[in-house]
Design a protein around this motif. Structure first.
Motif, short mmCIF file in Angstrom:
data_model
loop_
_atom_site.label_atom_id
_atom_site.label_comp_id
_atom_site.label_asym_id
_atom_site.label_seq_id
_atom_site.Cartn_x
_atom_site.Cartn_y
_atom_site.Cartn_z
N GLN A 71 -20.06 -13.35 -49.36
CA GLN A 71 -20.43 -14.30 -48.32
C GLN A 71 -21.80 -14.90 -48.58
OE1 GLN A 71 -18.86 -11.34 -48.10
NE2 GLN A 71 -18.51 -10.80 -45.96
N VAL A 72 -22.77 -14.03 -48.95
CA VAL A 72 -24.12 -14.53 -49.24
C VAL A 72 -24.11 -15.41 -50.48
CG1 VAL A 72 -26.47 -13.83 -49.82
CG2 VAL A 72 -25.18 -12.55 -48.11
N ARG A 73 -23.39 -14.98 -51.50
CA ARG A 73 -23.35 -15.76 -52.75
C ARG A 73 -22.81 -17.16 -52.55
NH1 ARG A 73 -19.72 -12.96 -56.84
NH2 ARG A 73 -20.50 -14.60 -58.20
N THR A 74 -21.83 -17.33 -51.68
CA THR A 74 -21.19 -18.63 -51.52
C THR A 74 -21.82 -19.48 -50.41
OG1 THR A 74 -19.54 -17.58 -50.09
CG2 THR A 74 -18.99 -17.81 -52.41
N ALA A 75 -22.40 -18.83 -49.40
CA ALA A 75 -22.93 -19.60 -48.27
C ALA A 75 -24.34 -20.11 -48.51
CB ALA A 75 -22.90 -18.74 -47.00
N VAL A 103 -20.17 -28.68 -60.19
CA VAL A 103 -19.42 -27.57 -60.78
C VAL A 103 -19.80 -26.24 -60.12
CG1 VAL A 103 -19.01 -26.29 -62.91
CG2 VAL A 103 -19.09 -28.78 -62.96
N ILE A 104 -21.09 -26.07 -59.82
CA ILE A 104 -21.53 -24.84 -59.16
C ILE A 104 -20.85 -24.70 -57.80
CG2 ILE A 104 -23.51 -23.76 -58.03
CD1 ILE A 104 -25.23 -24.70 -60.35
N LEU A 105 -20.82 -25.78 -57.02
CA LEU A 105 -20.19 -25.71 -55.70
C LEU A 105 -18.69 -25.45 -55.81
CD1 LEU A 105 -22.10 -28.61 -53.92
CD2 LEU A 105 -22.32 -26.16 -53.48
N LEU A 106 -18.04 -26.00 -56.83
CA LEU A 106 -16.62 -25.71 -57.03
C LEU A 106 -16.41 -24.25 -57.39
CD1 LEU A 106 -15.48 -28.92 -58.96
CD2 LEU A 106 -14.79 -28.24 -56.65
N CYS A 107 -17.28 -23.70 -58.23
CA CYS A 107 -17.19 -22.26 -58.57
C CYS A 107 -17.40 -21.39 -57.34
CB CYS A 107 -18.21 -21.92 -59.65
SG CYS A 107 -17.89 -22.66 -61.27
N LEU A 108 -18.37 -21.79 -56.50
CA LEU A 108 -18.62 -21.02 -55.28
C LEU A 108 -17.44 -21.12 -54.32
CD1 LEU A 108 -22.38 -21.89 -54.68
CD2 LEU A 108 -21.42 -19.79 -55.63
N LEU A 109 -16.79 -22.27 -54.26
CA LEU A 109 -15.58 -22.40 -53.45
C LEU A 109 -14.49 -21.47 -53.95
CD1 LEU A 109 -13.80 -23.83 -51.32
CD2 LEU A 109 -13.32 -25.57 -53.06
N GLN A 115 -12.60 -14.00 -53.07
CA GLN A 115 -13.26 -12.70 -52.90
C GLN A 115 -13.73 -12.41 -51.49
OE1 GLN A 115 -16.37 -12.22 -55.81
NE2 GLN A 115 -15.04 -12.67 -57.53
N CYS A 116 -14.02 -13.42 -50.68
CA CYS A 116 -14.55 -13.16 -49.34
C CYS A 116 -13.45 -12.58 -48.44
CB CYS A 116 -15.07 -14.45 -48.72
SG CYS A 116 -16.64 -15.02 -49.43
N PRO A 117 -13.83 -11.81 -47.41
CA PRO A 117 -12.85 -11.38 -46.41
C PRO A 117 -12.17 -12.59 -45.78
CG PRO A 117 -14.91 -10.17 -46.16
CD PRO A 117 -15.17 -11.24 -47.16
N PRO A 118 -10.95 -12.40 -45.23
CA PRO A 118 -10.17 -13.55 -44.76
C PRO A 118 -10.93 -14.49 -43.83
CG PRO A 118 -8.82 -11.58 -44.76
CD PRO A 118 -10.20 -11.14 -45.13
N ALA A 121 -13.86 -16.19 -45.60
CA ALA A 121 -13.42 -17.15 -46.63
C ALA A 121 -13.30 -18.55 -46.04
CB ALA A 121 -12.10 -16.70 -47.22
N TRP A 122 -12.92 -18.65 -44.77
CA TRP A 122 -12.75 -19.98 -44.16
C TRP A 122 -14.09 -20.69 -44.01
CZ3 TRP A 122 -8.33 -22.50 -43.62
CH2 TRP A 122 -7.14 -21.76 -43.61
N TRP A 123 -15.07 -20.00 -43.40
CA TRP A 123 -16.32 -20.73 -43.15
C TRP A 123 -17.19 -20.83 -44.41
CZ3 TRP A 123 -20.86 -18.04 -43.81
CH2 TRP A 123 -20.83 -16.65 -43.69
N CYS A 124 -17.11 -19.86 -45.31
CA CYS A 124 -17.84 -20.00 -46.58
C CYS A 124 -17.24 -21.13 -47.41
CB CYS A 124 -17.80 -18.68 -47.36
SG CYS A 124 -18.79 -17.36 -46.66
N GLY A 125 -15.91 -21.20 -47.45
CA GLY A 125 -15.27 -22.30 -48.17
C GLY A 125 -15.59 -23.65 -47.54
N ALA A 126 -15.64 -23.69 -46.19
CA ALA A 126 -15.97 -24.95 -45.52
C ALA A 126 -17.39 -25.39 -45.85
CB ALA A 126 -15.80 -24.78 -44.01
N LEU A 127 -18.32 -24.46 -45.93
CA LEU A 127 -19.70 -24.80 -46.31
C LEU A 127 -19.74 -25.39 -47.73
CD1 LEU A 127 -21.80 -21.82 -44.92
CD2 LEU A 127 -21.88 -24.19 -44.17
N ASP A 128 -19.02 -24.77 -48.65
CA ASP A 128 -19.00 -25.28 -50.03
C ASP A 128 -18.37 -26.66 -50.10
OD1 ASP A 128 -20.17 -22.94 -51.09
OD2 ASP A 128 -18.24 -21.93 -51.06
#
Length: 301
Positions: A71-75, A103-109, A115-118, A121-128
């Protein structure tokens, strides 16, 4: 000579491409009316965003601290990038973006979806996704017609990376489920074997006990071999059951240390429980009894 696996080569190639794309970002920022020197202010925000993103993507798994969760890595990198874009809009100052940050943001997405909990994953993916879609607005402004083309291309890439991550996460779940079902089937089979072993020994104990009762009166001198056989059968039954139950239990250290409850030290507490003002209880223990008796014997006592 140590050989390099194809997977390691592919990973090294991907890291090289990512670093090259980040160099393009820095050069693009430095060429935007300035030079790549400490006095060139547009370079340093870009460098900061890239360094945060690279640390989140490339930090070795075995050396990550506990707080560096998916979560921290992607948010955090997505927030840094989004704040940079919002700052550019507020100040009405265009800041060039390059392929490295995208490319970094796509990798984080990809990391967020896989890997994030369900829920995270939604809000971390939305941030990316939001940070990625803000990149062209940072450079061209919200009213530029070219922004729409960048957004469409970004949505296509987002769909590809998120779809791949969902597919791999589904495969991981199916693999975990298959392993769990296999272990359950093995444990059921071992439990059946345990029943057969214990039933065999207990049946032998029952038969020999009945024989001992029949021989108690007319042939008391022949009881010792029969009782020895009963003792041996009971010992084998207990050993078989302990070995099989040990296999059925989990392999963690706490489960491996489980033993029958009770020891000689607990006998004093039991006897004290029967004491009362009108009843006195005295515990006498032979000093020859060792404290190192097998745990089964202590539990039985």
């Amino acid at each position: 000579m140590k050989s390099v696996s194809p997977r390691g080569c592919a990973r090294g190639f991907a890291v090289g491409v990512l670093l090259a794309a980040c160099v393009v970002d820095v050069l693009s920022a430095g060429s935007d009316g300035t030079s790549v020197l400490p006095t060139a202010s547009p370079v340093w925000p870009t460098l900061g965003v890239l360094l945060v993103g690279l640390a989140a993507v490339l930090w070795p798994e075995g050396r990550r601290p506990d707080w560096l969760t998916p979560q921290v890595r992607t948010a955090v990198p997505a927030l840094v990038s989004a704040l940079y874009s919002v700052g550019s809009l507020v100040t009405l100052k265009a800041n060039v973006f390059g392929p490295g940050e995208a490319v970094i943001l796509l990798c984080l997405l990809f990391i967020a979806v896989r890997q994030c909990p369900p829920r995270a994953a939604w809000w971390c993916g939305a941030l990316d996704v939001g940070a990625l879609l803000l990149l062209p607005v940072r450079s061209l402004g919200p009213l530029d017609p070219a922004v729409l083309g960048f957004v469409v291309a970004g949505l296509v890439l987002i769909g590809l990376f998120a779809g791949l991550a969902v597919y791999l996460r589904t495969m991981d779940y199916r693999r975990t489920l298959a392993v769990s079902e296999t272990r359950r089937a093995e444990r059921v089979a071992i439990a059946a074997d345990l029943h057969d072993f214990v039933a065999h020994h207990v049946t032998g104990i029952l038969v020999q006990t009945q024989m001992a009762r029949m021989m108690a009166q007319p042939q008391p001198q022949d009881l010792d071999p029969v009782l020895a056989g009963i003792e041996r059968a009971a010992t084998e039954a207990l050993a078989s059951m302990r070995r099989t139950v040990g296999v059925l239990r989990d392999t963690d250290e706490e489960a491996a240390e489980r033993r029958p409850v009770g020891d000689l030290a607990g006998i004093a507490d039991l006897t004290d429980g029967f004491a009362s003002p009108v009843q006195q209880v005295t515990l006498r223990r032979d000093p020859a009894v060792s404290d190192d008796l097998p745990h089964e014997v202590q539990a039985a006592a």
